[in-house]
Scaffold this motif. Structure first.
Motif, PDB file in Angstrom:
ATOM      1  N   GLY A 285       3.859   9.791   6.748  1.00 49.75           N
ATOM      2  CA  GLY A 285       4.136   8.320   6.376  1.00 49.75           C
ATOM      3  C   GLY A 285       4.642   8.153   4.771  1.00 49.75           C
ATOM      4  O   GLY A 285       4.374   9.142   4.135  1.00 49.75           O
ATOM      5  N   ALA A 286       5.257   7.113   4.420  1.00 51.18           N
ATOM      6  CA  ALA A 286       5.644   6.753   3.024  1.00 51.18           C
ATOM      7  C   ALA A 286       5.582   5.346   2.861  1.00 51.18           C
ATOM      8  O   ALA A 286       6.190   4.430   3.823  1.00 51.18           O
ATOM      9  N   TYR A 287       5.293   4.726   1.555  1.00 50.96           N
ATOM     10  CA  TYR A 287       5.501   3.565   1.456  1.00 50.96           C
ATOM     11  C   TYR A 287       6.077   3.415  -0.146  1.00 50.96           C
ATOM     12  O   TYR A 287       5.704   4.109  -0.876  1.00 50.96           O
ATOM     13  N   ASN A 288       7.145   2.719  -0.297  1.00 58.55           N
ATOM     14  CA  ASN A 288       7.825   2.828  -1.411  1.00 58.55           C
ATOM     15  C   ASN A 288       8.313   1.182  -1.824  1.00 58.55           C
ATOM     16  O   ASN A 288       8.969   0.553  -1.225  1.00 58.55           O
ATOM     17  N   THR A 289       7.935   0.871  -2.892  1.00 62.68           N
ATOM     18  CA  THR A 289       8.483  -0.167  -3.598  1.00 62.68           C
ATOM     19  C   THR A 289       9.162   0.057  -5.109  1.00 62.68           C
ATOM     20  O   THR A 289       8.759   0.897  -5.583  1.00 62.68           O
ATOM     21  N   GLU A 290      10.367  -0.630  -5.169  1.00 69.52           N
ATOM     22  CA  GLU A 290      11.140  -0.392  -6.479  1.00 69.52           C
ATOM     23  C   GLU A 290      12.052  -1.434  -6.971  1.00 69.52           C
ATOM     24  O   GLU A 290      12.579  -2.047  -5.855  1.00 69.52           O
ATOM     25  N   ASN A 291      12.320  -1.867  -7.990  1.00 72.77           N
ATOM     26  CA  ASN A 291      13.190  -2.797  -8.343  1.00 72.77           C
ATOM     27  C   ASN A 291      14.565  -1.995  -8.886  1.00 72.77           C
ATOM     28  O   ASN A 291      14.580  -0.992  -9.375  1.00 72.77           O
ATOM     29  N   SER A 292      15.557  -2.693  -9.122  1.00 72.37           N
ATOM     30  CA  SER A 292      16.865  -2.252  -9.509  1.00 72.37           C
ATOM     31  C   SER A 292      16.744  -2.069 -11.075  1.00 72.37           C
ATOM     32  O   SER A 292      16.076  -2.806 -11.598  1.00 72.37           O
ATOM     33  N   PHE A 293      17.440  -1.199 -11.533  1.00 74.11           N
ATOM     34  CA  PHE A 293      17.769  -1.174 -12.908  1.00 74.11           C
ATOM     35  C   PHE A 293      18.442  -2.647 -13.553  1.00 74.11           C
ATOM     36  O   PHE A 293      18.690  -2.970 -14.602  1.00 74.11           O
ATOM     37  N   GLN A 294      19.356  -2.961 -12.563  1.00 77.76           N
ATOM     38  CA  GLN A 294      20.050  -4.168 -12.780  1.00 77.76           C
ATOM     39  C   GLN A 294      19.096  -5.436 -12.882  1.00 77.76           C
ATOM     40  O   GLN A 294      17.954  -5.258 -12.714  1.00 77.76           O
TER      41      GLN A 294
END
Length: 788
Positions: A285-294
Motif C-alpha cells: 500500500g501507498a499514500y502520497n500527497t505532493e504539491n507542484s513546484f509551480q
C-alpha cells in the motif's frame, strides 16, 4: 506456400528435438531452512561436477528439472556461510529431497544476504515473460533490459515516470493521462502490460507494487498481436512485474517527506496463512500527497494491492492479485504554440515568453482518477515436461477530469484550453492460455510453447466539444482567473455533450520454439495468426459503419551462439510487428481493404557475462523498416508505398567491480526517419519521427560499505541525458537537449534505513518532450523500518 513451409519446418524441428531429447529424466525439489526453522532465500543449489543449478526462492524452495537418472551430490552455498552437501539418487520422475537445515539462523543469514545482494544487485536478467519459455539471457537472441526493485528502492522513486530513469532503448515521458509513454527505438509504447497480461489503464499508477520493469526490444506481435493503443509497438513492449505473495513473513514500512510538501507512507506485508505452508498473503500500500513546484498543481493519491498465492500441490499453483489506484491531481495535456512564432531564434519551449514556474491552471480544476486491475495466474504441471499456464487479466479505469492545454498564441498571450472527460470509462479483459513443454537433454534442449490470446477492449468517453477555451493570460499583466470544475462545467452546460463508445477484440494463436544444441547454439522460431475485430463506433447512441476485421501473420526468428561457457554470445534476429489499418476511400471513390502496416526488424549483437556475473552487457545494432505506410500521390490517390526507417545502436552495462560497488549504465543512438511520404510533403524526407530523441544515455553508481566502522553507509550518484526532441515531423520546434544529475546517501543498521535523495542536483530548468516544465532541484528524506 511460404507459411506452410515455415509451419512444416517448425514442426519437423520440434519432433526431431523431442525424439532426440527424451530419456529417463526426473525433477528434484526441496526446501532449505535456517537453524531456527525460517525459510532460507537466495541460497545457491548446484549439482556438483555439472553446470546445473538454481537458487532458492523467498520461501526457501528450489527445484531442478530434467535430470538424467543417476547418483549426484547437491551443494548448498552462499558467500559467507558454511557450505552443505547431500548425496541424492534420481530414479523417478519426481524426487523429493528432505529439508536442508543450515548452521546459520535467520539473523545470521540475513547479514550474509545483505552482502550477497550487493553483488551486482541490479543484475536481474532472467524472466518468464520475455520468451515465454525458460531461456537464459545469454541464449536468448533478443535484446531486453530490466530495472530491478533494488534499483527502484535505492533511487527512492515515488512516481511511475521516475522509475524509468535507468532504461536503455529510448526516451520516456509522462503521458497525458498520468501514465508513462516510452519511445523505444523511435516508436511509442505505453505501460499497459502487467505480469505479461494486457491491463489497459488510462490513469496514474503508483510504483509501490512494482517488483521490476522489463523492456523487451523490437516488434512484439508474436505474443501480443498487432499494436493497438500503443501496447506493443514496433520498438518493443514495457512489462511491469508486480510483487507476489510467498512463503515467509515480512513487514516493511516507510515514510518519505520532501520538497513541495511531499508526504508519502508505504507498507509491504507478507505472511503464511496456514500450517501446511501452502497459502501465502501479501499486501502493498501507498499514500502520497505532493504539491507542484509551480504556483498551482496538487497530487492526493493512494494505492492498495493485496495478493494471494496457493500452492495446492507440487503440480498446481494459483496466484491472484488486485491493485487499486485512486488519484486527485492536475493533469496537463501536451503544450502547443502558434506556428507563426517558430523561427530560427524561436525553436524550443525555452525560447517562448511564458513563465516556467506558472501552471496557468488552478488547484480547483484537479481531476479524479481511479483504476482496478485483477489478475489470476494458474500453473498446472500436466506431465514432467508439459505445463499449462493460464493468465486472466481484468482492468478498468475511471476518469472525471478536465485536462489543461497551454498554447502560446503570440509573443505575449497564453491560451488556455480544457479537454473534458466527463467521464471516461475503460474496460479490458485479456485471457492467455499457454502450453509449455521443456525438455533438457545431454545434447539438445527443446523449449516449446503454444498458446492463444483473447483481448476484449472498451472505451466509453463523454465530453463537451474538444478544446474548450477559457480566458487567455497576458504575460505582461499575468492575471490568472480562478476557476473550479463546477464553474467550468456550468459554463459549457448549454453545449452538446457527446458520448462515444469504441470497442474491439483480438484473437491470436501462436507457437514458439527454442532449440539449443550442445548448450551453445540456440535456434528460435515463432509464428502467430492474429485476427483483429473492430466494432462500429457508437456516437450519441447512433451506430456507425466503420467496423472492420483484419487477419495477419507475424513471425519471429533468432540465432544465438554461446561458445564460451555462458560468458559471451553472439545473436541475430528477425521479427516483424503489425499495426491495423481500417478500410478507407483511396481517393478515387474506391473503398480499399488495406493490409496491416508491417515493421520488419533485423538485429545483431552480443551479450556478455564476465567475472562470475559481476559484469553483464548487451550490445546490439538494429534496423526496423516499414515499407507499406499509406501515402497519397500527386493525383490524390492513396497507396501502401510509404516508408519509415529506424536504425540504431544500444549498449547496456551492469557491473559490480568491487564488493559493495554497483554500476548500471545505458547508451542509445537512434535515427528514426521518414523515407517515402505523400506527394507535396517531400520536405519531410529524412526528418526524425515526433517525440523521439536521437541520443539517450544514463548511469547510476552506488557504493555501500559492507564492513568496518562505517558498515551500512552508502552513496549513489547518477545522470540522465536526452538529446533534442521534436514535437512534429517538420523538425523545426521541440525540446532542447538536457542532462540532469541525481544523488543519494543512505545508512542502514539492523532493521532501520535512512535515505536522502536529491533529484536535479544542478537545478537544470528543462521541458520534457510534450513541452511540460519539469521539476527543478528536489530532495526527499526517507525512513524505512523492517519490523520482521
Amino acid at each position: 506456400m511460404k507459411v506452410s513451409k515455415i509451419l512444416s519446418t517448425t514442426l519437423a524441428l520440434l519432433m526431431l528435438a523431442t525424439t532426440y531429447a527424451q530419456e529417463n529424466k526426473g525433477r528434484i525439489a526441496g526446501k532449505v531452512l535456517t537453524s531456527d526453522n525460517s525459510p532460507a532465500a537466495f541460497i545457491n543449489v548446484l549439482i556438483k561436477s555439472t553446470k546445473i543449478g538454481t537458487m532458492t526462492d523467498e520461501s526457501g524452495a528450489y527445484s531442478i528439472k530434467n535430470i538424467s537418472y543417476g547418483n549426484y551430490t547437491l551443494e548448498f552455498s552462499l558467500m559467507g556461510m558454511e557450505t552443505k552437501t547431500v548425496d541424492i539418487e534420481v530414479n523417478a520422475p519426481e524426487v523429493k529431497i528432505n529439508d536442508i537445515i543450515l548452521n546459520e539462523n535467520q539473523e545470521q543469514l540475513s547479514e550474509v544476504i545483505v552482502i550477497a545482494e550487493r553483488l551486482n544487485q541490479f543484475a536481474h536478467k532472467e524472466s518468464e515473460y520475455v520468451a515465454r519459455v525458460p531461456l537464459k539471457n545469454i541464449n536468448n537472441p533478443q535484446s531486453y533490459s530490466v530495472v530491478t526493485n533494488a534499483l527502484l528502492k535505492e533511487q527512492i522513486n515515488t512516481d511511475l515516470p521516475s522509475a524509468f530513469k535507468s532504461i536503455t532503448g529510448g526516451g520516456y515521458v509522462e503521458s497525458n493521462d498520468g501514465n508513462v509513454s516510452v519511445y523505444l527505438r523511435g516508436f511509442r509504447s505505453d505501460v499497459h502490460l502487467r505480469n505479461g497480461g494486457i491491463a489497459w489503464i488510462k490513469a496514474p499508477i503508483d510504483p509501490q507494487n512494482i517488483e521490476r520493469i522489463e523492456l523487451v526490444k523490437g516488434p512484439a506481435s508474436l505474443f501480443y498481436g498487432a499494436n493497438v493503443n500503443n501496447v506493443a509497438n514496433f520498438g518493443g513492449i514495457v512489462n511491469k512485474v508486480t510483487k507476489q505473495a510467498y512463503s515467509g513473513k515480512k513487514l516493511d514500512i516507510g515514510y518519505i517527506t520532501g520538497r513541495w510538501d511531499q508526504n508519502r507512507a508505504t507498507i509491504d506485508y507478507n505472511t503464511v496463512l496456514d500450517k501446511e505452508d501452502q497459502v501465502y498473503f501479501r499486501f502493498n500500500g501507498a499514500y502520497n500527497t505532493e504539491n507542484s513546484f509551480q504556483d498551482q498543481g496538487i497530487k492526493r493519491e493512494f494505492m492498495l494491492a493485496p495478493s494471494l498465492t496457493l500452492k495446492l500441490s507440487d503440480r498446481l499453483t494459483i496466484q491472484g492479485n488486485l491493485e487499486y489506484n485512486q488519484s486527485k491531481r492536475n493533469l496537463n495535456f501536451a503544450r502547443g504554440l502558434s506556428s507563426n512564432l517558430i523561427s530560427d531564434s524561436v525553436n524550443s519551449w525555452d525560447d517562448l515568453n511564458w513563465d516556467f514556474d506558472t501552471n496557468y491552471g488552478t488547484n480547483e480544476m484537479a481531476g479524479y482518477f481511479s483504476s482496478v486491475v485483477s489478475q489470476i495466474k494458474i500453473d498446472y504441471k500436466l506431465t514432467h515436461s508439459w505445463t499449462a499456464k493460464t493468465t486472466f487479466t481484468k482492468a478498468n479505469s475511471f476518469t472525471d477530469a478536465n485536462y489543461l492545454r497551454v498554447v502560446m498564441l503570440d509573443e505575449t498571450n497564453v491560451g488556455r484550453y480544457y479537454l473534458q472527460l466527463d467521464p471516461r470509462e475503460t474496460d479490458n479483459t485479456h485471457i492467455q492460455q499457454d502450453f509449455l513443454n521443456v525438455i533438457e537433454g545431454e545434447k539438445i534442449d527443446n523449449k516449446f510453447v503454444a498458446g492463444l490470446s483473447y483481448l476484449n477492449n472498451l472505451d466509453d468517453t463523454q465530453r463537451t466539444g474538444v478544446w474548450n477555451a477559457i480566458d487567455a493570460v497576458d504575460i505582461t499583466n499575468p492575471v490568472i482567473t480562478g476557476l473550479t470544475n463546477e464553474q467550468f462545467e456550468a459554463n459549457i452546460a448549454d453545449e452538446t455533450k457527446n458520448k462515444t463508445i469504441t470497442k474491439f477484440q483480438t484473437l491470436g494463436f501462436y507457437v514458439f520454439d527454442a532449440i539449443t544444441l550442445n548448450k551453445e547454439l540456440t535456434f528460435t522460431g515463432g509464428l502467430r495468426f492474429d485476427r483483429f475485430m473492430s466494432d462500429n463506433t457508437i456516437s450519441n447512441g447512433a451506430e456507425g459503419s466503420n467496423g472492420y476485421n483484419q487477419n495477419a501473420l507475424s513471425t519471429k526468428l533468432g540465432l544465438a551462439y554461446n561458445p564460451f561457457d555462458d560468458k559471451a554470445s553472439l545473436f541475430v534476429n528477425y521479427m516483424d510487428g503489425l499495426s491495423n489499418n481500417a478500410p478507407s476511400d483511396n481517393g478515387n471513390g474506391e473503398i480499399i481493404t488495406w493490409d496491416a502496416e508491417r515493421a520488419k526488424q533485423f538485429e545483431v549483437g552480443s551479450k556478455l557475462n564476465f567475472f562470475n556475473g559481476k559484469l553483464l552487457s548487451t550490445i546490439s545494432y538494429y534496423n526496423i523498416r516499414i515499407d507499406n505506410d499509406i501515402i497519397v500521390d500527386e493525383n490524390g490517390i492513396s497507396s501502401q508505398t510509404g516508408e519509415t526507417l529506424s536504425k540504431g545502436f544500444e549498449i547496456d552495462l551492469i557491473a559490480n567491480p568491487l564488493p559493495g560497488l554497483n554500476i548500471v549504465a545505458g547508451f542509445s543512438k537512434n535515427n528514426a526517419t521518414l523515407e517515402k511520404v505523400s506527394s507535396g510533403r517531400e520536405d519531410l524526407i529524412g526528418n526524425s519521427l515526433s517525440y523521439t530523441p536521437e541520443t539517450v544515455w544514463d548511469f547510476w553508481l552506488s557504493y555501500q560499505a559492507l564492513k568496518g566502522k562505517v558498515k551500512g553507509l552508502g552513496f549513489g550518484v547518477g545522470a540522465n541525458h536526452m538529446s533534442e526532441i521534436y514535437n512534429s515531423t517538420t523538425n523545426n520546434f521541440g525540446s532542447d537537449a538536457y542532462t540532469t544529475v541525481d544523488a543519494t546517501a543512505f545508512y542502514k543498521k539492523g532493521k532501520y534505513k535512512v535515505s536522502l535523495k536529491v533529484d536535479n542536483l544542478l537545478d537544470k530548468e528543462y521541458y520534457n518532450g510534450y513541452g511540460i516544465p519539469q521539476k527543478p532541484f528536489n530532495f526527499r528524506v526517507g525512513l524505512f523500518y523492517s519490523v520482521f
